[in-house]
Scaffold this motif. Structure first.
Motif, PDB file in Angstrom:
ATOM      1  N   ARG A 137       0.832  -1.205   0.000  1.00 52.80           N
ATOM      2  CA  ARG A 137       0.000   0.000   0.000  1.00 52.80           C
ATOM      3  C   ARG A 137       0.869   1.259   0.000  1.00 52.80           C
ATOM      4  O   ARG A 137       0.540   2.261  -0.648  1.00 52.80           O
ATOM      5  CB  ARG A 137      -0.940   0.015   1.216  1.00 52.80           C
ATOM      6  N   TYR A 138       1.978   1.215   0.745  1.00 53.76           N
ATOM      7  CA  TYR A 138       2.896   2.360   0.763  1.00 53.76           C
ATOM      8  C   TYR A 138       3.465   2.598  -0.634  1.00 53.76           C
ATOM      9  O   TYR A 138       3.548   3.743  -1.108  1.00 53.76           O
ATOM     10  CB  TYR A 138       4.022   2.122   1.765  1.00 53.76           C
ATOM     11  N   ALA A 139       3.871   1.512  -1.301  1.00 55.58           N
ATOM     12  CA  ALA A 139       4.387   1.627  -2.664  1.00 55.58           C
ATOM     13  C   ALA A 139       3.327   2.229  -3.584  1.00 55.58           C
ATOM     14  O   ALA A 139       3.616   3.100  -4.408  1.00 55.58           O
ATOM     15  CB  ALA A 139       4.827   0.255  -3.172  1.00 55.58           C
ATOM     16  N   ARG A 318      -1.560   1.572  18.443  1.00 54.52           N
ATOM     17  CA  ARG A 318      -0.310   2.325  18.614  1.00 54.52           C
ATOM     18  C   ARG A 318       0.841   1.688  17.845  1.00 54.52           C
ATOM     19  O   ARG A 318       0.988   0.463  17.821  1.00 54.52           O
ATOM     20  CB  ARG A 318       0.045   2.400  20.101  1.00 54.52           C
ATOM     21  N   ILE A 319       1.654   2.538  17.237  1.00 56.32           N
ATOM     22  CA  ILE A 319       2.905   2.092  16.622  1.00 56.32           C
ATOM     23  C   ILE A 319       4.052   2.778  17.350  1.00 56.32           C
ATOM     24  O   ILE A 319       3.985   3.975  17.634  1.00 56.32           O
ATOM     25  CB  ILE A 319       2.952   2.405  15.108  1.00 56.32           C
ATOM     26  N   THR A 320       5.099   2.019  17.656  1.00 61.61           N
ATOM     27  CA  THR A 320       6.260   2.567  18.361  1.00 61.61           C
ATOM     28  C   THR A 320       7.517   2.122  17.632  1.00 61.61           C
ATOM     29  O   THR A 320       7.716   0.925  17.406  1.00 61.61           O
ATOM     30  CB  THR A 320       6.328   2.066  19.810  1.00 61.61           C
ATOM     31  N   ASP A 321       8.357   3.073  17.237  1.00 64.96           N
ATOM     32  CA  ASP A 321       9.664   2.726  16.687  1.00 64.96           C
ATOM     33  C   ASP A 321      10.691   2.954  17.794  1.00 64.96           C
ATOM     34  O   ASP A 321      10.907   4.078  18.241  1.00 64.96           O
ATOM     35  CB  ASP A 321      10.016   3.564  15.455  1.00 64.96           C
ATOM     36  N   ASP A 336      -2.250   0.752   6.626  1.00 68.44           N
ATOM     37  CA  ASP A 336      -2.864   1.032   5.329  1.00 68.44           C
ATOM     38  C   ASP A 336      -1.901   1.786   4.408  1.00 68.44           C
ATOM     39  O   ASP A 336      -2.294   2.276   3.354  1.00 68.44           O
ATOM     40  CB  ASP A 336      -4.151   1.851   5.517  1.00 68.44           C
ATOM     41  N   GLY A 337      -0.638   1.879   4.829  1.00 71.95           N
ATOM     42  CA  GLY A 337       0.380   2.460   3.960  1.00 71.95           C
ATOM     43  C   GLY A 337       0.846   3.853   4.296  1.00 71.95           C
ATOM     44  O   GLY A 337       1.690   4.406   3.596  1.00 71.95           O
ATOM     45  N   GLU A 338       0.348   4.456   5.387  1.00 73.32           N
ATOM     46  CA  GLU A 338       0.789   5.812   5.754  1.00 73.32           C
ATOM     47  C   GLU A 338       2.058   5.732   6.598  1.00 73.32           C
ATOM     48  O   GLU A 338       2.049   5.958   7.809  1.00 73.32           O
ATOM     49  CB  GLU A 338      -0.324   6.547   6.495  1.00 73.32           C
TER      50      GLU A 338
END
Length: 359
Positions: A137-139, A318-321, A336-338
């Motif tokens: 989706r990002y691509a 939540r996303i955590t890097d 979803d690609g964001e």
């Protein structure tokens, strides 16, 4: 050009000369007779454009500032312009300093991205499928083309292992955007098979390789052992009655690549060679970087939950890097690609490290 606000005036001069030479080359019709070469030159030209524009803007701002100061000495109405330019010049100097950070030689390359299920069994394979969809989706959002070149399906869905080639349609380099995605990605959620509603943790590994062209890596056919076998589906079920799947072993390094996604042995052989060349290029780059610095970040080779680079927490959306402390509560949008916000954070941190190191 005037003096540079960094310790690398020679580097700036060289890059400006390179940009001028590329402009001349790209105006030559003969160059475009070789589409691959024209594409490489076009990418490099586009890569240098922001630096050239900033250097020119800085020179113009410095000249304007000198003129405004002379005028302000006789007419105070020019003082506002002096103050405005005194703010603009340092901003442009800082931007130019960032642009002069030595670039990654692979930044303009396309990539081969591999996702491998790890600890967590069926849930890990499902998560590998989620990650693949996120990158596809990002691509799509960025206008890139993506091609699955090999996939080993899991019995309950998702993938045990999947490789995808991602290519730019314009001059944008994909490696510059995706090179920090490598590592262990951890997921926390309630599996569909969990009857008690308990949150489980599993992981999948992501490996990102700059796609090597034949001019980047020479593979001696005598160094290869090529085996053929029948493709199989989930659970080992035969899905092909011919020996179309291919396994290539690079004898000097021990690197093994298997491909069974295509219907013909020739197509699988070409796909396997694409992956092999990229792995050999990555190994050569890593060896060179390790020789220059023992502090180089490397992508995680084992899919161990404790060695994670990023966590995807479904209950909290939540996303955590973990490398840069990035945190956001928009996991659904990321999947979803964001991906740009987290990639931008990683890129800024990497640039800051290089600047702090005096590059």
């Amino acid at each position: 050009m005037s003096s540079v606000p960094t310790a690398a005036p020679d580097r700036l001069s060289g890059l400006l000369s390179e940009h001028a030479a590329l402009e001349t080359d790209l105006a030559d019709p003969a160059v475009h007779a070789d589409p691959a070469r024209a594409r490489r030159l076009g990418r490099r030209y586009a890569q240098l454009a922001p630096l050239v524009e900033t250097a020119r803007a800085l020179d113009a701002a410095r000249d304007d500032l000198a003129a405004a100061r002379e005028l302000a000495a006789e007419d105070p109405s020019f003082l506002d312009e002096v103050r405005s330019l005194e703010e603009r010049v340092p901003e442009l100097e800082e931007r130019l300093r960032s642009l002069l950070v030595p670039e990654d030689p692979d930044d303009d390359k396309d990539v081969i991205l591999e996702v491998k299920a790890g600890e967590g069994g069926a849930e890990s394979a499902l998560f590998a499928g989620d990650l693949l969809r996120m990158y596809l989706r990002y691509a799509e959002r960025r206008g890139w083309s993506a091609e699955v070149i090999d996939a080993v399906d899991a019995e309950l869905g998702g993938y045990k292992d999947v490789s995808v080639a991602i290519k730019a349609r314009g001059d944008e380099g994909i490696w510059s955007r995706l090179k920090f995605e490598g590592g262990v990605h951890r997921v926390q959620r309630v599996p569909v098979t969990e009857s008690q509603g308990r949150i489980h943790t599993s992981a999948a590994g992501v490996l990102v390789l700059p796609e090597a062209e034949e001019v980047d890596v020479t593979v001696d056919p005598n160094d290869l052992r090529i085996d053929v076998f029948r493709s199989s589906g989930p659970g080992g079920q035969s899905v092909n009655t011919t020996d179309s799947a291919v396994r290539i072993t690079h004898l000097p390094t021990g690197i093994v690549v298997s491909c069974q996604n295509e219907k013909s042995q020739l197509q699988n052989r070409e796909s396997a060679l694409r992956i092999l060349r990229s792995r050999l290029l990555a190994a050569a780059r890593e060896e060179a970087a390790a020789a220059a610095s023992d502090q180089r970040r490397s992508q995680v080779r084992t899919v161990d939950r404790s060695e994670r680079v990023r966590t995807y927490n479904f209950p909290e959306n939540r996303i955590t890097d973990h490398r840069v402390g990035y945190k956001a509560h928009n996991l659904d949008q990321v999947l979803d690609g964001e991906l740009d916000p987290v990639i931008d954070a990683l890129t800024r941190a990497h640039t800051a490290e290089l600047l702090a190191a005096g590059s």
